[in-house]
Scaffold this active site. Structure first.
Site, PDB file in Angstrom:
ATOM      1  N   HIS A 137      47.840-104.013  37.513  1.00  0.00           N
ATOM      2  CA  HIS A 137      48.115-104.571  38.624  1.00  0.00           C
ATOM      3  C   HIS A 137      46.847-105.476  39.571  1.00  0.00           C
ATOM      4  O   HIS A 137      47.688-105.909  40.425  1.00  0.00           O
ATOM      5  CB  HIS A 137      47.467-102.957  39.621  1.00  0.00           C
ATOM      6  CG  HIS A 137      48.132-101.682  39.673  1.00  0.00           C
ATOM      7  ND1 HIS A 137      49.969-101.394  39.993  1.00  0.00           N
ATOM      8  CD2 HIS A 137      48.044-100.312  38.687  1.00  0.00           C
ATOM      9  CE1 HIS A 137      49.636-100.802  39.605  1.00  0.00           C
ATOM     10  NE2 HIS A 137      49.055 -99.848  38.826  1.00  0.00           N
ATOM     11  N   TYR A 307      47.673 -90.532  32.182  1.00  0.00           N
ATOM     12  CA  TYR A 307      46.676 -89.523  32.278  1.00  0.00           C
ATOM     13  C   TYR A 307      46.636 -87.974  31.693  1.00  0.00           C
ATOM     14  O   TYR A 307      45.659 -87.487  32.066  1.00  0.00           O
ATOM     15  CB  TYR A 307      46.106 -90.074  33.883  1.00  0.00           C
ATOM     16  CG  TYR A 307      46.362 -91.619  34.015  1.00  0.00           C
ATOM     17  CD1 TYR A 307      45.301 -91.839  34.072  1.00  0.00           C
ATOM     18  CD2 TYR A 307      47.606 -91.969  34.919  1.00  0.00           C
ATOM     19  CE1 TYR A 307      44.950 -93.650  34.478  1.00  0.00           C
ATOM     20  CE2 TYR A 307      47.714 -93.240  35.358  1.00  0.00           C
ATOM     21  CZ  TYR A 307      46.185 -93.963  34.742  1.00  0.00           C
ATOM     22  OH  TYR A 307      46.177 -95.707  35.222  1.00  0.00           O
TER      23      TYR A 307
HETATM   24  C1  X5A Z   1      47.425 -98.863  35.858  1.00  0.00           C
HETATM   25  C2  X5A Z   1      47.502 -97.801  36.915  1.00  0.00           C
HETATM   26  C3  X5A Z   1      47.328 -96.620  38.686  1.00  0.00           C
HETATM   27  C4  X5A Z   1      46.196 -96.440  39.541  1.00  0.00           C
HETATM   28  C5  X5A Z   1      46.461 -95.167  40.664  1.00  0.00           C
HETATM   29  C6  X5A Z   1      45.978 -95.502  42.008  1.00  0.00           C
HETATM   30  N1  X5A Z   1      47.133 -97.314  37.739  1.00  0.00           N
HETATM   31  N2  X5A Z   1      45.963 -93.746  43.085  1.00  0.00           N
HETATM   32  O1  X5A Z   1      48.172 -96.703  36.439  1.00  0.00           O
HETATM   33 ZN    ZN Z   2      50.761 -96.668  36.409  1.00  0.00          ZN
END
Ligand code: X5A
Ligand code: ZN
Length: 664
Positions: A137, A307
């Site tokens: 990102h 996550y």
């Molecule tokens: C690297 C990645 C996710 C950010 C999510 C914010 N970023 N809501 O998975």
């Molecule tokens: Zn992601």
């Protein structure tokens, strides 16, 4: 060819964390790294890798992509107190800084570049970097979505400048759109960027209209940015694999990259609170396996998101196992892509058709009214209700089997002096067994010589070992391929194989008994001579004969037809018989065989004419060593071939649903 798999990991990248309350950022925890690494150790994978030392990226490397001003901003966070850190973080979207963020971001990027160096120098074949912070990102002057430096984007620039790489494929299987990578390479035709992502018509983060399918790149880079937005949660194994067959891979093969970089986020896996998708860990084995057929196997897999700690660590493990060339577990679930996935696939194919010859003759249209538009709150999906930890515990036990003690059994005449590589075992014994005599006489009585009996007798013994997983695969040399194949099909069925996927290449004088009971699916690839047979759901044909093949378009038939058919059928055994007058080249046969190892836990029986030295050596490369090789160069298929296949497809795709690449 280079061999070995590199692994980058260092505990120090766990030394930063969120210091205040922020529900959006709270999921990006240090344990993401330790739990993944721990799982790799438990599976015994770490010791099988070349462990690369980490290093800091230099300022020159960081500024390959990022502005010096942004670098200064990040640098300053080293000495900030919590309030100042919070202040700086707030300037960006979904970002957080810690005093150790700068140090870790330099390690994360440096580790990525170590991996690129190891792969590009040929020290290893491929590798994986377990790093944080993630990167995709992050933008030229912006931290975003937990990302500080854009690891993969810098890696691509680095490979271009240091190794003069001309074509790089970036595959972003993270569930979020890597808008940072898109912005950086938008107008660059040397980088083909593919991203699928949860989108839901723009209602999902980062809520950008440029994440939609119609962002295809700019200027000279038009056609080199490929977005596949998912407009529904709950996408699973069939949807992901269909996206590879029908969108990413045809373009990737036509592009023919010299290096593959994967922005490997595992938030696209089951149980992840961000993605809410359903793909199970072995799906990442299949994705990885397919990508290993590009760029001579030079592939760097770089961690992004993910996550759910258990899901993340299982998926990471399945990815690394695959790089290490362990057998690929069978893909679970119904092999039927969902309607919404097909809509997305159709639209992505449509907007890219003008830029890619393999899509050109498809006469696609856009989906006018996307079916999920206007649906506001997503329905709860099965995986939401599930205890994902329990599910995965069970699931992994179910799909993982011990690796067979022998990689390849070879059936060869005693006098055949083969240079057998390591991991190969010669099938012994069985000269003129009664069983072989009986088996042959069903098909043919006149040809009972010792050589044939010996070959068939040994093959019968080795099929037993193949079906009972005492060997991963088998190469059977035969004086009469068609006869051996006919015998083998029968035997496999007798031994309990429920679905045999049987591919024949070249002339076969004997027809195996095709029962049409679903126990075998036969696919015949023929050259000139049209065969007079009636196709059915379980017996299909296509013509592929391009003439001299220093350059091949067979990849198209594999992706559009053969593999989706095989994945739909879900075989427990693969048979490949190569007869005389083959109409496809040795590299085509190697590619076909290698990709089919993704099915049936890698149980492949290849039957080859004993005099075909070149094919035998190509097959042993692929089956014994799972060697990565350059299967190209490729050329796009002609209109005639595309249309021939289409005709076959129109009948078959209603039953074998992975063939379908349009919503209807
Ligand atoms: C690297 C990645 C996710 C950010 C999510 C914010 N970023 N809501 O998975
Ligand atoms: Zn992601």
């Amino acid at each position: 060819m280079a061999s070995g798999t590199a692994l980058v990991y260092d505990e120090e990248m766990m030394s930063y964390q969120l210091l205040w309350d922020d529900p959006e950022c709270a999921i990006e925890v240090p344990e993401r790294l330790s739990s993944s690494y721990k799982r790799l150790q438990d599976y015994g994978l770490v010791n099988r890798c070349v462990q690369l030392p980490i290093r800091e990226a230099t300022e020159d490397e960081i500024t390959l992509v990022h502005s010096p001003e942004y670098l200064e901003v990040v640098k300053k966070t080293q000495t900030m107190d919590v309030d100042e850190l919070k202040e700086t973080s707030k300037k960006f979207i979904a970002a957080y800084f810690h005093q150790k963020s700068y140090r870790c971001a330099k390690l994360s990027l440096g580790g990525t570049l170590q991996l690129v160096d190891a792969v590009m120098s040929g020290d290893v074949q491929n590798g994986m970097a377990l790093i944080r912070p993630p990167g995709h990102h992050s933008q030229r002057s912006e931290s975003n979505g937990f990302c500080v430096f854009n690891n993969v984007a810098v890696a691509a620039e680095y490979a271009k400048s240091k190794y003069n790489v001309q074509r790089i494929l970036i595959v972003d299987w993270d569930v979020h759109h890597g808008q940072g990578i898109q912005y950086i390479f938008e107008d660059d035709p040397s980088v083909l960027y593919f991203s699928w992502h949860r989108y839901e018509h723009g209602s999902f983060w980062p809520n950008l209209s440029e994440s939609d399918y119609d962002s295809i790149g700019k200027g000279r880079g038009t056609g080199f940015n490929v977005n596949l937005p998912w407009n529904q949660i709950g996408m699973g194994n069939a949807d992901y694999v269909a996206a590879f067959f029908h969108v990413l891979l045809p373009l990737a093969f036509e592009f023919n990259p010299q290096l593959v970089l994967v922005s490997a986020g595992y938030d696209s896996g089951i149980g992840d609170p961000e993605g809410r998708m359903c793909a199970t860990p072995e799906c990442f084995s299949h994705l990885t396996h397919m990508l290993m057929h590009l760029a001579g196997g030079r592939i760097c897999i770089i961690l992004e998101g993910g996550y759910h700690l258990r899901s993340l660590s299982e998926s990471v493990s399945m990815t690394l196992r695959t790089l290490l060339k362990d057998p690929i577990p069978r893909l679970s679930g119904e092999m039927i892509p969902c309607y919404s996935a097909l809509e997305s696939i159709q639209n992505a194919r449509h907007v890219h058709a003008p830029y890619w010859k393999c899509l050109l003759y498809d006469e696609t249209s856009l989906v006018q009214e996307i079916s999920t538009k206007g649906l506001s709150t997503p329905e709860p999906i099965d995986a939401d209700a599930l205890d994902v930890d329990d599910f995965l515990e069970n699931h992994m036990k179910k799909i993982l089997h011990p690796t067979p003690p022998v990689t390849t059994l070879v059936v060869a005449p005693a006098e055949n002096k083969l240079n057998l590589p390591e991991g190969v075992q010669l099938q012994e014994g069985a000269l003129t067994s009664q069983k072989a005599i009986d088996a042959i006489s069903v098909f043919n009585q006149d040809e009972l010589n010792d050589n044939l009996l010996n070959s068939v007798g040994k093959m019968l013994l080795s099929i037993e070992k193949l079906v009972n997983r005492k060997t991963r695969n088998c190469i059977a040399l035969s004086p009469n391929v068609a006869l051996s194949a006919a015998v083998a099909i029968k035997e496999a069925s007798l031994l309990g194989s429920k679905r045999v996927f049987f591919v024949t290449v070249g002339n076969m004088d004997i027809e195996p008994e095709m029962t049409n009971d679903g126990k075998t699916m036969c696919l015949t690839i023929f050259g000139e001579k049209e065969v007079e047979r009636t196709p059915s759901q379980y017996h299909t044909f296509f013509k592929w004969n391009e003439g001299p093949r220093d350059c091949s378009s067979f990849f198209y038939a594999l992706l559009r037809f053969l593999l989706p058919l095989a994945y739909s059928y879900q075989p427990d055994l693969i048979m490949i018989a190569i007869g005389s007058k083959k109409s496809i080249g040795t590299k085509d046969i190697a590619l076909l065989t290698s990709l089919l190892q993704g099915l049936a836990d890698g149980a492949v029986l290849a039957i080859v004419k004993e005099t075909e030295k070149e094919i035998i050596s190509a097959l042993s490369n692929v089956l014994v060593n799972c060697s990565s090789m350059f299967f190209g160069p490729y050329k796009p298929p002609t209109k005639e071939y595309i249309q021939n296949l289409k005709q076959e497809l129109s009948v078959l795709q209603t039953k074998w649903r992975m063939l379908q690449c349009f919503a209807k």
